[in-house]
Design a protein around this motif. Sequence first.
Motif, PDB file in Angstrom:
ATOM      1  N   SER A   1       1.046  -1.236  -0.124  1.00 19.92           N
ATOM      2  CA  SER A   1       0.002  -0.088   0.064  1.00 19.92           C
ATOM      3  C   SER A   1       0.877   1.304   0.023  1.00 19.92           C
ATOM      4  CB  SER A   1      -0.962  -0.041   1.038  1.00 19.92           C
ATOM      5  OG  SER A   1      -1.684   1.190   1.201  1.00 19.92           O
ATOM      6  N   ALA A   2       2.056   1.238   0.722  1.00 20.84           N
ATOM      7  CA  ALA A   2       2.584   2.418   0.867  1.00 20.84           C
ATOM      8  C   ALA A   2       3.598   2.673  -0.557  1.00 20.84           C
ATOM      9  CB  ALA A   2       4.045   1.897   1.805  1.00 20.84           C
ATOM     10  N   ILE A   3       3.851   1.668  -1.271  1.00 22.85           N
ATOM     11  CA  ILE A   3       4.443   1.759  -2.620  1.00 22.85           C
ATOM     12  C   ILE A   3       3.434   2.479  -3.527  1.00 22.85           C
ATOM     13  CG2 ILE A   3       5.126   0.470  -4.690  1.00 22.85           C
ATOM     14  CD1 ILE A   3       6.037  -1.752  -2.773  1.00 22.85           C
ATOM     15  N   GLY A   4       2.132   2.209  -3.460  1.00 23.84           N
ATOM     16  CA  GLY A   4       0.968   2.938  -4.223  1.00 23.84           C
ATOM     17  C   GLY A   4       0.853   4.265  -3.744  1.00 23.84           C
ATOM     18  N   ILE A   5       0.799   4.313  -2.565  1.00 25.19           N
ATOM     19  CA  ILE A   5       0.799   5.771  -2.170  1.00 25.19           C
ATOM     20  C   ILE A   5       1.631   6.655  -2.781  1.00 25.19           C
ATOM     21  CG2 ILE A   5       0.583   7.254   0.096  1.00 25.19           C
ATOM     22  CD1 ILE A   5      -1.103   5.119   1.290  1.00 25.19           C
ATOM     23  N   LEU A   6       3.047   6.246  -2.363  1.00 26.11           N
ATOM     24  CA  LEU A   6       4.282   7.050  -3.121  1.00 26.11           C
ATOM     25  C   LEU A   6       3.948   7.342  -4.472  1.00 26.11           C
ATOM     26  CD1 LEU A   6       6.796   8.448  -2.721  1.00 26.11           C
ATOM     27  CD2 LEU A   6       7.826   6.441  -3.012  1.00 26.11           C
ATOM     28  N   ALA A   7       3.394   6.319  -5.295  1.00 23.44           N
ATOM     29  CA  ALA A   7       3.239   6.705  -6.561  1.00 23.44           C
ATOM     30  C   ALA A   7       2.185   7.800  -6.900  1.00 23.44           C
ATOM     31  CB  ALA A   7       2.758   5.128  -7.365  1.00 23.44           C
ATOM     32  N   THR A   8       1.142   7.530  -6.044  1.00 25.62           N
ATOM     33  CA  THR A   8       0.166   8.526  -6.094  1.00 25.62           C
ATOM     34  C   THR A   8       0.577   9.988  -5.748  1.00 25.62           C
ATOM     35  OG1 THR A   8      -1.604   7.035  -5.689  1.00 25.62           O
ATOM     36  CG2 THR A   8      -2.516   8.973  -5.078  1.00 25.62           C
ATOM     37  N   VAL A   9       1.232  10.234  -4.858  1.00 25.53           N
ATOM     38  CA  VAL A   9       1.595  11.344  -4.309  1.00 25.53           C
ATOM     39  C   VAL A   9       2.440  12.073  -5.092  1.00 25.53           C
ATOM     40  CG1 VAL A   9       3.530  10.774  -2.649  1.00 25.53           C
ATOM     41  CG2 VAL A   9       2.429  12.736  -2.296  1.00 25.53           C
ATOM     42  N   SER A  10       3.413  11.413  -5.868  1.00 26.47           N
ATOM     43  CA  SER A  10       4.494  11.731  -6.689  1.00 26.47           C
ATOM     44  C   SER A  10       3.659  12.480  -8.032  1.00 26.47           C
ATOM     45  CB  SER A  10       5.316  10.794  -7.130  1.00 26.47           C
ATOM     46  OG  SER A  10       4.930   9.672  -7.817  1.00 26.47           O
TER      47      SER A  10
END
Length: 516
Positions: free
Chosen positions: A343-352
């Motif tokens: 989930s953290a990997i996906g959230i980083l992609a989203t915020v970037s």
Amino acid sequence: MRDKELMSQEVGLDATTQDDWDMQRLGKTQQFKRNFRFYSILGFTTTLMATWESILLTSTYGLVDGGKAGMVYVYIASFVGFFAAVVSMAEIASISPTSGGQYHWVSEFAWPRYQRFLSYLTGWLSVLGWQAAFASICFLCGTLIQGLLVFNYSDPSGWVYGYERWHGTLLTIAIAAVGTVVNTWGYKILPPMEGLILAIHLGGFVAVLVLMWVMSPGKASDETVWKEFTNSGGWSSVGLACLVGQLTPIFSWTGPDAATHMAEEVQNAALVVPWCMVSTALINGALGFVMLVTLLYNMGPLTDAILAPASGFSFLPAVQRATGSIPATNGVAAIILVLEVCSAIGILATVSRQTFAFARDEALPFSKQLAHVNRRTQIPVCSVLVSTIITVLLSLINIGSTAAFNAVASVMIAALFTTYILPIAAVIRVRFQPGGIPPARFSLGSFGLAINVFSLAWLCFAIIFTFFPTANNPTLVSMNWSILVFGAVVIFAIALYILHGRRVYKAPVTQVRKVD
């Protein structure tokens, strides 16, 4: 009369042509590879929200404020409001499938006199809200590891783990580093990896479910699960306690807009992104409810060991009671930890991507650098690295005070909810204008206005309780300081708009054009 956006589907334009047309209308240049298709972006958003995992991780809030029955009915009621908000935003995403998401929608549909300022404010809240989400999920993973050490090594007769805040900070940084590596060097494997993660998400759900139902020594009565309310927080009424306990389901549904911020990397985005949002809400909503009921039937009575666990996570002693096994409990926690890291990997992609989009419109300091997309990887590497650095810096706050870090991280829900409220309110306004909203490939039809109004009312109601502490008469440490941080963020955004944004910010609506 249908415009060309709907006619394109009727005359058989392929997905690539439709995506090109959408980008032209939005006035944006295609800079990303469209590597995501429906199932890969569904895996991305479903595992990013990680609802059944988050229900277990945050169960303490609901058990303290509302108890077993309170958690059930609050979950159901909250889901109805949440789903209305998701489908409302899904329709808007179909009209404007852009990585900018909410701030673009506000710019396009808000009151002309205020759209530029409201769009700028929405953009800042979205960037900071998603940034807080990344810091929060990394910290949650770190503290879960610490919680497991406390859970397994607290016997005075053996080795006892000494809980230190700096341990949590180092673990937070480690999780952030994993997310950064996957989002930069591992960019090629991210889309296909999401399908695998979705399988683990569903397989892990089945494994945890079977463990608790099969190994449980006894089940709670229906009376206990469906009628036993708790007010351990000391609120003036059980009803108020249940409303405060909304934090458990609300946190578990954070991020329904994630697919929107990846829209420029999705094939046939105007159709796939909204259906992905709706599918994610339905899948995670169902899985979360089944997991919640499973936990409540098998966890045993609510004791201090569960309401105030030494590990900080109520689900650890609850699952131990349900399974009667520490190894089984560790296995459940390990599954959750792996999925929360995903989930953290996906959230980083989203915020970037959200940072990239806002910088593309020159709204951020160093916008040129943040909006730069690497030619080889077609990834906004600078935005990824800056998001990671911010999380590392925020995690250092935890060394001095966990309460202070939690105050910063908890602003996530209020900030993101505000970015849902503003575009939905703007679309309601447009519905009363001549011609109404533009046609969409995903449309709510004649039900649109009623759904929009209902979702707006629920969001405005729910956001109030995100500022409540978990118990009445809180101390300085247990106080929920998110209202203070949220207010500071809003004041900061307003001041920055006055000093900088109003001169350089390129409101997206000025770039939107009619394409014949």
